[in-house]
Design an enzyme around this catalytic site. Structure first.
Site, PDB file in Angstrom:
ATOM      1  N   HIS A  94       0.785  -1.277  -0.032  1.00 57.76           N
ATOM      2  CA  HIS A  94       0.085  -0.065   0.009  1.00 57.76           C
ATOM      3  C   HIS A  94       0.901   1.187   0.002  1.00 57.76           C
ATOM      4  CE1 HIS A  94      -4.055   2.010   1.023  1.00 57.76           C
ATOM      5  NE2 HIS A  94      -3.147   2.832   1.314  1.00 57.76           N
ATOM      6  N   HIS A 150       1.364   5.528  -2.261  1.00 56.00           N
ATOM      7  CA  HIS A 150       0.956   6.473  -2.853  1.00 56.00           C
ATOM      8  C   HIS A 150       2.103   7.160  -3.691  1.00 56.00           C
ATOM      9  CE1 HIS A 150      -3.255   6.464  -1.307  1.00 56.00           C
ATOM     10  NE2 HIS A 150      -2.689   6.135  -0.421  1.00 56.00           N
ATOM     11  N   GLN A 202      -9.557   9.463  -5.092  1.00 55.08           N
ATOM     12  CA  GLN A 202      -9.053   9.974  -3.909  1.00 55.08           C
ATOM     13  C   GLN A 202     -10.454  11.053  -3.230  1.00 55.08           C
ATOM     14  OE1 GLN A 202      -6.049  10.764  -1.679  1.00 55.08           O
ATOM     15  NE2 GLN A 202      -8.007  10.802  -0.663  1.00 55.08           N
ATOM     16  N   HIS A 242      -9.436   1.891   0.054  1.00 51.26           N
ATOM     17  CA  HIS A 242      -9.184   2.497   1.175  1.00 51.26           C
ATOM     18  C   HIS A 242     -10.455   2.366   1.831  1.00 51.26           C
ATOM     19  CE1 HIS A 242      -5.708   4.241  -0.581  1.00 51.26           C
ATOM     20  NE2 HIS A 242      -5.584   4.860   0.407  1.00 51.26           N
ATOM     21  N   GLU A 268     -11.220   3.982   6.779  1.00 49.45           N
ATOM     22  CA  GLU A 268     -10.076   4.680   7.565  1.00 49.45           C
ATOM     23  C   GLU A 268     -10.582   5.946   8.209  1.00 49.45           C
ATOM     24  OE1 GLU A 268      -7.390   6.207   4.712  1.00 49.45           O
ATOM     25  OE2 GLU A 268      -5.729   6.556   6.359  1.00 49.45           O
ATOM     26  N   ASP A 326       2.349   3.014   2.836  1.00 46.27           N
ATOM     27  CA  ASP A 326       1.244   4.195   2.703  1.00 46.27           C
ATOM     28  C   ASP A 326       1.993   5.518   2.176  1.00 46.27           C
ATOM     29  OD1 ASP A 326      -1.042   5.315   2.282  1.00 46.27           O
ATOM     30  OD2 ASP A 326      -1.686   5.238   4.496  1.00 46.27           O
ATOM     31  N   TRP A 330       0.661  13.788   3.833  1.00 45.88           N
ATOM     32  CA  TRP A 330       0.132  13.226   5.108  1.00 45.88           C
ATOM     33  C   TRP A 330       1.159  12.854   6.102  1.00 45.88           C
ATOM     34  CZ3 TRP A 330      -1.195  12.145   0.099  1.00 45.88           C
ATOM     35  CH2 TRP A 330      -2.914  12.796  -0.051  1.00 45.88           C
TER      36      TRP A 330
END
Ligand SMILES: [Zn+2]
Length: 442
Positions: free
Chosen positions: A65, A67, A160, A218, A221, A317, A323
């Site tokens: 996982h 991005h 997203q 996702h 979450e 992630d 983030w």
């Protein structure tokens, strides 16, 4: 140090310890594949020999996982002040119109360099499809081709801003799949209502079934104990016969759910053959932000999922993005955080955390021929550690990384020179193996 090995050459790795505890193993590699594994192989004539010195020869790390469209963008166009998930999503929205394809490709390639150096040779990355231009999709498809000789990059079409909440998201997601993106993504908890979230799960699972693709959402979450999307995901997985091809990522709401409800949910997930992916570094950082004290950890119930017979992987992630401002493509850092957050401190629990960044993630991605076994592609990493638990403890140095029988990255051994009276001149933090492999770690 080893020199790069031509693809048709033979190579013998000697004195390797394997992740299953076998020690003093010789591993013969020919034409990019593992040809034989035994304690006493003799090198054929002209065969190069690599001495593993008793260290752990592991299958490469896998990240289930990530991005890659956002990685290494930390500080662009500004820093996430609150450090929250929602400000991160808002910040990504500000950055998207400013992205250029060249910059995306450059950052992704830099990250892949970091990954290879850390023995991370397969990554599943989500790619945002809510930008009309699909700039990130084009960029990461290009990167996928470019890194193919040394790294397996699997892409997930990720809406997203919400499949139903964001205009054209479904159209763009299908465009991305038409362009060659591998996996169907989703984000049901970000839709406007629980009902819209459930509808998005149905639409996306049906799309994946029609196209014969895998699914990775996702899912839940949040810290909301009443979020129910993983139940819906298990239902449609079962209904559409997608067993083994669907992953629920994050599942952080399970941390907060009622225990009785979880006792019903786990068998449903198991029955559907769902994979679960926790993202320990990000979950411990972003969840529980609305709590005072006591403050919830927010990571999903990893030991309970494993005990229920569900495959659980750990993902990185985020690395230096809107983030999360830390990270270095080190899946042992991910394993170490997962171990602590889930309190998986039994010997078996610690080994399970190593599996969560290697073989379990390989199952999530559906990688064929993964692992140090005769006939498989000769992909592996030599860790400066004696076993998987020590590898996590030390976030062990990667002495060398091999792809298809060729050494593609090397690092010098980690050691310090000491000047202490009556003591050894160097220290390297590893301990000689003592008891049997399954016994308590000395
Ligand atoms: Zn994610």
């Amino acid at each position: 140090m080893p020199t790069p090995n031509p693809k048709d050459a033979m190579l013998l790795v000697t004195r390797a310890t394997l992740a299953d505890g076998r020690e003093q193993q010789c591993v013969l590699i020919e034409a990019g594949r593992f040809k034989a594994i035994a304690p006493d192989l003799r090198p054929p004539e002209g065969c190069e020999v690599l001495d593993a010195q008793g260290y752990l020869l592991s299958a490469p790390f896998v990240d289930a996982h990530f991005h890659m469209d956002a990685t290494l963008s930390h500080g662009l166009p500004r820093i996430n002040q609150s450090g929250t998930l929602l400000e991160g999503i808002a910040l990504w929205g500000e950055l998207k119109p400013q992205l250029t394809q060249d910059a995306l490709v450059e950052r992704a390639l830099t990250y892949c360099d970091w990954a290879v150096a850390k023995g991370l040779l397969a990554i599943r990355s989500h790619v945002d499809v809510c930008d009309e231009r699909l700039l990130a999709v084009e960029a990461l498809l290009h990167v996928r081709d470019k890194v193919k000789p040394y790294l397996d990059l699997q892409l997930v079409a990720f809406p997203q801003d919400g499949l139903l909440r964001s205009p054209n998201a479904l159209v763009n997601l299908k465009r991305a799949l038409d362009m060659g993106v591998d996996v169907v993504g989703g984000i049901p908890h970000f839709e406007r209502t629980m009902a819209d979230g459930a509808q998005s799960v149905r639409i996306l699972c049906e799309l994946a079934a029609e196209r014969g693709l895998r699914v990775d959402m996702h899912c839940d979450e949040s810290d909301d104990p009443l979020s129910r999307h993983v139940e819906t995901l298990a239902f449609h997985t079962q209904r559409l016969g997608l067993r083994g091809r669907v992953t629920g990522s994050h599942l952080t709401s399970m941390h907060s759910m009622d225990n009785y409800y979880v006792s019903k949910l786990l068998p449903l997930m198991r029955e559907a053959g769902l994979h679960a992916v926790a993202n320990p570094l990000i979950n411990i950082t972003l969840q529980g932000r609305h709590d005072s004290y006591p403050r919830r950890r927010g990571m999903t119930r990893v030991p309970e999922l494993l005990a229920a017979g569900i495959n659980v992987g750990f993902g990185h992630d985020c690395v230096m993005d809107p983030w999360y401002s830390l990270g270095s493509a080190d899946m042992l850092e991910v394993a170490q955080m997962g171990l602590h957050v889930a309190q998986m401190t039994s010997h078996q629990g610690m080994r399970d955390c190593f599996d969560a960044v290697t073989v379990n993630n390989a199952r999530v991605l559906g990688l064929a021929g993964y692992g140090i076994e005769v006939g498989n592609a000769a992909d592996c990493v030599l860790l400066q550690a004696r076993d998987p638990v020590e590898a996590i403890r030390l976030r062990a140095n990667r002495l060398w990384v091999m792809r298809r029988g060729e050494v593609i990255a090397r690092s010098p051994a980690a050691a310090a020179a000491l000047s202490l009276p009556g003591r050894a001149a160097t220290v390297d933090w590893t301990l000689p193996r003592t008891a049997d492999a399954d016994g308590p770690h000395a």
